[in-house]
Design a protein around this motif. Structure first.
Motif, PDB file in Angstrom:
ATOM      1  N   VAL A 140      38.476  12.591  24.822  1.00  0.00           N
ATOM      2  CA  VAL A 140      37.657  12.485  24.107  1.00  0.00           C
ATOM      3  C   VAL A 140      37.138  11.770  22.729  1.00  0.00           C
ATOM      4  O   VAL A 140      38.045  12.223  21.701  1.00  0.00           O
ATOM      5  N   ILE A 141      36.735  10.209  22.549  1.00  0.00           N
ATOM      6  CA  ILE A 141      36.474   9.856  21.259  1.00  0.00           C
ATOM      7  C   ILE A 141      35.182   9.483  20.936  1.00  0.00           C
ATOM      8  O   ILE A 141      34.541   9.501  19.809  1.00  0.00           O
ATOM      9  N   ALA A 142      34.214   9.644  22.236  1.00  0.00           N
ATOM     10  CA  ALA A 142      32.662   9.531  21.988  1.00  0.00           C
ATOM     11  C   ALA A 142      32.374   9.875  23.331  1.00  0.00           C
ATOM     12  O   ALA A 142      32.754   9.614  24.300  1.00  0.00           O
ATOM     13  N   LEU A 143      30.556  10.393  22.512  1.00  0.00           N
ATOM     14  CA  LEU A 143      29.957  11.444  24.198  1.00  0.00           C
ATOM     15  C   LEU A 143      28.554  10.091  23.791  1.00  0.00           C
ATOM     16  O   LEU A 143      28.183  10.173  22.373  1.00  0.00           O
ATOM     17  N   LYS A 169      38.950   7.518  11.672  1.00  0.00           N
ATOM     18  CA  LYS A 169      39.809   7.179  11.223  1.00  0.00           C
ATOM     19  C   LYS A 169      41.204   6.253  11.622  1.00  0.00           C
ATOM     20  O   LYS A 169      41.623   5.093  10.809  1.00  0.00           O
ATOM     21  N   ILE A 170      41.242   6.054  12.833  1.00  0.00           N
ATOM     22  CA  ILE A 170      42.228   4.972  13.654  1.00  0.00           C
ATOM     23  C   ILE A 170      41.496   3.712  12.764  1.00  0.00           C
ATOM     24  O   ILE A 170      41.504   2.447  12.589  1.00  0.00           O
ATOM     25  N   VAL A 171      39.912   3.532  14.102  1.00  0.00           N
ATOM     26  CA  VAL A 171      39.136   2.393  14.438  1.00  0.00           C
ATOM     27  C   VAL A 171      38.881   1.982  13.508  1.00  0.00           C
ATOM     28  O   VAL A 171      38.258   0.235  13.174  1.00  0.00           O
ATOM     29  N   GLY A 172      38.425   2.341  12.062  1.00  0.00           N
ATOM     30  CA  GLY A 172      37.352   1.952  10.966  1.00  0.00           C
ATOM     31  C   GLY A 172      36.113   2.370  11.473  1.00  0.00           C
ATOM     32  O   GLY A 172      35.372   3.007  12.098  1.00  0.00           O
ATOM     33  N   PHE A 173      34.871   1.616  10.418  1.00  0.00           N
ATOM     34  CA  PHE A 173      34.038   1.423  10.285  1.00  0.00           C
ATOM     35  C   PHE A 173      33.059  -0.107  11.359  1.00  0.00           C
ATOM     36  O   PHE A 173      33.580  -0.196  11.741  1.00  0.00           O
ATOM     37  N   PRO A 174      32.076   0.228  11.748  1.00  0.00           N
ATOM     38  CA  PRO A 174      31.588  -0.867  12.527  1.00  0.00           C
ATOM     39  C   PRO A 174      30.933  -2.311  11.852  1.00  0.00           C
ATOM     40  O   PRO A 174      31.118  -2.105  10.025  1.00  0.00           O
ATOM     41  N   LYS A 175      31.610  -3.228  12.171  1.00  0.00           N
ATOM     42  CA  LYS A 175      31.896  -4.314  11.590  1.00  0.00           C
ATOM     43  C   LYS A 175      30.112  -4.780  10.827  1.00  0.00           C
ATOM     44  O   LYS A 175      29.504  -5.457  11.904  1.00  0.00           O
ATOM     45  N   GLY A 183      22.887   6.520  20.463  1.00  0.00           N
ATOM     46  CA  GLY A 183      22.853   8.135  19.931  1.00  0.00           C
ATOM     47  C   GLY A 183      24.430   8.421  20.701  1.00  0.00           C
ATOM     48  O   GLY A 183      24.770   9.665  20.934  1.00  0.00           O
ATOM     49  N   PRO A 184      25.347   7.289  20.837  1.00  0.00           N
ATOM     50  CA  PRO A 184      26.767   7.682  20.998  1.00  0.00           C
ATOM     51  C   PRO A 184      26.823   9.183  19.589  1.00  0.00           C
ATOM     52  O   PRO A 184      26.579   9.465  18.788  1.00  0.00           O
ATOM     53  N   LEU A 185      27.932  10.010  20.054  1.00  0.00           N
ATOM     54  CA  LEU A 185      28.921  10.466  19.004  1.00  0.00           C
ATOM     55  C   LEU A 185      29.870  10.736  18.813  1.00  0.00           C
ATOM     56  O   LEU A 185      30.393  10.683  20.202  1.00  0.00           O
ATOM     57  N   ILE A 186      29.981  10.115  17.664  1.00  0.00           N
ATOM     58  CA  ILE A 186      31.993   9.601  17.255  1.00  0.00           C
ATOM     59  C   ILE A 186      32.174  10.401  16.789  1.00  0.00           C
ATOM     60  O   ILE A 186      32.158  11.020  16.089  1.00  0.00           O
ATOM     61  N   LYS A 187      33.798  10.685  17.220  1.00  0.00           N
ATOM     62  CA  LYS A 187      34.396  11.753  16.341  1.00  0.00           C
ATOM     63  C   LYS A 187      35.243  11.026  15.496  1.00  0.00           C
ATOM     64  O   LYS A 187      35.561  10.276  15.719  1.00  0.00           O
ATOM     65  N   ASP A 228      17.163  19.320  23.120  1.00  0.00           N
ATOM     66  CA  ASP A 228      18.820  19.487  24.030  1.00  0.00           C
ATOM     67  C   ASP A 228      19.983  18.779  23.996  1.00  0.00           C
ATOM     68  O   ASP A 228      20.627  19.664  24.777  1.00  0.00           O
ATOM     69  N   ALA A 229      19.619  17.680  23.110  1.00  0.00           N
ATOM     70  CA  ALA A 229      20.274  16.495  23.757  1.00  0.00           C
ATOM     71  C   ALA A 229      21.283  16.814  22.554  1.00  0.00           C
ATOM     72  O   ALA A 229      22.872  16.364  23.652  1.00  0.00           O
ATOM     73  N   LEU A 230      21.819  17.557  21.896  1.00  0.00           N
ATOM     74  CA  LEU A 230      22.919  17.238  21.426  1.00  0.00           C
ATOM     75  C   LEU A 230      23.619  18.319  21.429  1.00  0.00           C
ATOM     76  O   LEU A 230      25.276  18.984  21.856  1.00  0.00           O
ATOM     77  N   GLU A 231      23.155  19.569  22.013  1.00  0.00           N
ATOM     78  CA  GLU A 231      23.365  20.550  22.683  1.00  0.00           C
ATOM     79  C   GLU A 231      24.649  20.584  23.767  1.00  0.00           C
ATOM     80  O   GLU A 231      25.589  20.871  24.139  1.00  0.00           O
ATOM     81  N   LYS A 232      24.128  19.351  24.702  1.00  0.00           N
ATOM     82  CA  LYS A 232      24.825  18.870  26.016  1.00  0.00           C
ATOM     83  C   LYS A 232      25.619  18.590  25.837  1.00  0.00           C
ATOM     84  O   LYS A 232      26.370  17.450  26.303  1.00  0.00           O
ATOM     85  N   LEU A 233      25.298  17.569  24.872  1.00  0.00           N
ATOM     86  CA  LEU A 233      26.170  16.565  24.116  1.00  0.00           C
ATOM     87  C   LEU A 233      28.285  17.292  23.751  1.00  0.00           C
ATOM     88  O   LEU A 233      28.758  16.887  24.622  1.00  0.00           O
ATOM     89  N   ILE A 234      27.518  18.569  22.938  1.00  0.00           N
ATOM     90  CA  ILE A 234      28.956  19.130  22.278  1.00  0.00           C
ATOM     91  C   ILE A 234      29.591  19.654  24.020  1.00  0.00           C
ATOM     92  O   ILE A 234      30.799  20.587  23.233  1.00  0.00           O
ATOM     93  N   ARG A 235      28.797  20.112  24.385  1.00  0.00           N
ATOM     94  CA  ARG A 235      29.474  20.680  25.733  1.00  0.00           C
ATOM     95  C   ARG A 235      30.858  20.110  26.025  1.00  0.00           C
ATOM     96  O   ARG A 235      32.121  21.040  26.729  1.00  0.00           O
ATOM     97  N   TYR A 236      31.396  18.754  25.474  1.00  0.00           N
ATOM     98  CA  TYR A 236      32.373  18.157  26.464  1.00  0.00           C
ATOM     99  C   TYR A 236      33.183  17.346  25.459  1.00  0.00           C
ATOM    100  O   TYR A 236      33.618  16.571  25.729  1.00  0.00           O
ATOM    101  N   MET A 237      32.800  18.623  23.919  1.00  0.00           N
ATOM    102  CA  MET A 237      33.728  17.976  22.535  1.00  0.00           C
ATOM    103  C   MET A 237      35.199  17.967  22.917  1.00  0.00           C
ATOM    104  O   MET A 237      36.142  17.009  22.094  1.00  0.00           O
ATOM    105  N   ASN A 238      36.183  18.514  23.939  1.00  0.00           N
ATOM    106  CA  ASN A 238      37.096  18.706  23.809  1.00  0.00           C
ATOM    107  C   ASN A 238      37.552  18.224  25.020  1.00  0.00           C
ATOM    108  O   ASN A 238      38.741  18.976  26.045  1.00  0.00           O
ATOM    109  N   LEU A 239      36.841  17.707  26.025  1.00  0.00           N
ATOM    110  CA  LEU A 239      37.589  16.188  27.007  1.00  0.00           C
ATOM    111  C   LEU A 239      38.825  15.783  26.595  1.00  0.00           C
ATOM    112  O   LEU A 239      38.517  15.539  25.618  1.00  0.00           O
ATOM    113  N   PRO A 240      39.630  15.953  27.716  1.00  0.00           N
ATOM    114  CA  PRO A 240      41.130  15.127  26.903  1.00  0.00           C
ATOM    115  C   PRO A 240      40.547  13.382  26.879  1.00  0.00           C
ATOM    116  O   PRO A 240      40.053  13.091  27.160  1.00  0.00           O
TER     117      PRO A 240
END
Length: 348
Positions: free
Chosen positions: A139-142, A203-209, A194-198, A125-137
């Motif tokens: 937020v760019i990562a959970l 789009k702004i910061v690019g990809f990991p280095k 496990g970070p879930l990134i928006k 249920d890890a992903l299910e519990k993360l997506i509950r907070y996708m609309n936090l003001p």
């Protein structure tokens, strides 16, 4: 909303299959899984073929990468899950693997991208519990809570960044009391467990280095992510990290009644990247440049002293550690250099 996972793997097919099984069984099913294999020699493609994740084996040799696509189904609701298997033909380290995975998932249009190594296993249920907070003001990562297989919290994976004290760690682990909250906790740093990134943030910061190869790439990416939004720990979302921390391969030395652990010469090359990358971050982000350079010089002197006291190949080791610090200060990312210094370019 489309969500994909990115799993970076190298020579750990058993752990990879456990990770993929956990992803397949999420109570909120994924839309896709990207497997970045860089490049395993332990029969990983054959294991994926046997378990139905891919339908064909990659060529034995290639110039850069080979990709195949397949579809599996969620046992929860029979939803199709796309599987992208990417076989890299050059060792680009974990950093290069995450760069490749995030880039491909982003280009395929996924709205949220869930990152992890092959030794991670999210609870169902890890992903299910993360997506509950996708609309936090803002937020760019959970981020889920990281625990060890024994059940205790693995604190180094979540924390607050400290630019006043770069060495030995730029991040301060989150206090364990924060994990007892029933609400999201804003943090500065999230490891790639496990970070879930928006997508909007990417789009702004690019990809990991990718130049980092291994170590502190997640710190560098967290710093960039924080410039465009907020990272939140979601305490009741849990991912198990089966990291294997062993001292059995280290050399034991006795000094003034204490046991000192030293890295064998044939394993030493891996330590270059952490020193170089942390030095690079310190040069850019340290609040007090005087303290940073003072502590850097002190750490270098202590390292050289320990080499003289305890180690073999003293000249090579001193050249190696000196080069790691200097390359970090110069921002030079030659990832073949440590093996050239230590072994003349030969792989150990």
């Amino acid at each position: 909303m489309k969500i994909s996972a990115v799993v970076v793997t190298f020579n750990r097919k058993k752990l990879l299959l456990e990770c993929l099984n956990a992803l397949r069984n999420q109570t909120y099913p994924l839309d896709a899984i990207f497997i970045i294999d860089g490049p395993s020699t332990d029969g990983t493609p054959e294991a994926l073929l046997e378990c139905g994740y891919i339908k064909e084996l990659p060529p034995k040799k290639g110039n850069w990468s080979w990709e195949t696509k397949n579809v599996i189904y969620s046992p929860i609701n029979n939803k199709p899950i796309k599987v992208y298997y990417v076989r890299l033909y050059k060792d680009v380290g974990g950093s290069g693997g995450f760069y490749e995975g995030v880039k491909r998932a982003y280009e395929e249009g996924y709205n949220w991208i869930w990152l992890m190594d092959d030794d991670a296993e999210p609870r169902e249920d890890a992903l299910e519990k993360l997506i509950r907070y996708m609309n936090l003001p803002g937020v760019i990562a959970l981020a889920p809570t990281v625990i060890r297989p024994t059940g205790e919290i693995s604190k180094p994976h979540r924390g607050i960044l400290c630019f006043k004290k770069i060495f030995p760690m730029i991040q301060i682990p989150l206090d364990e009391s924060k994990y007892k909250s029933n609400q999201p906790v804003q943090i500065d740093f999230v490891s790639f467990v496990g970070p879930l990134i928006k997508r909007d943030a990417i789009k702004i910061v690019g990809f990991p280095k990718k130049e980092f190869f291994i170590h502190h790439d997640d710190v560098e990416y967290s710093i960039r992510l924080r410039t465009v939004g907020k990272i939140y720990l979601i305490p009741d979302s849990v991912i198990i990290h089966k990291e294997n921390i062993k001292k059995t391969s280290l050399i034991k030395k006795r000094f003034l009644g204490k046991t000192i652990y030293r890295i064998p010469y044939n394993k030493l090359w891996k330590t270059y990247y952490g020193t170089r990358n942390l030095t690079y971050l310190g040069r850019i982000y340290s609040k007090s440049k005087f303290k940073f350079y003072f502590k850097l010089l002190k750490r270098w002197a202590v390292s050289v002293g320990a080499i003289i006291l305890f180690d073999d190949h003293k000249i090579k080791r001193i050249q190696f550690i000196t080069s790691a610090y200097l390359d970090g200060l110069r921002g030079k990312f030659d990832n073949e250099k440590p093996k050239r210094i230590l072994y003349g370019g030969k792989k150990e």
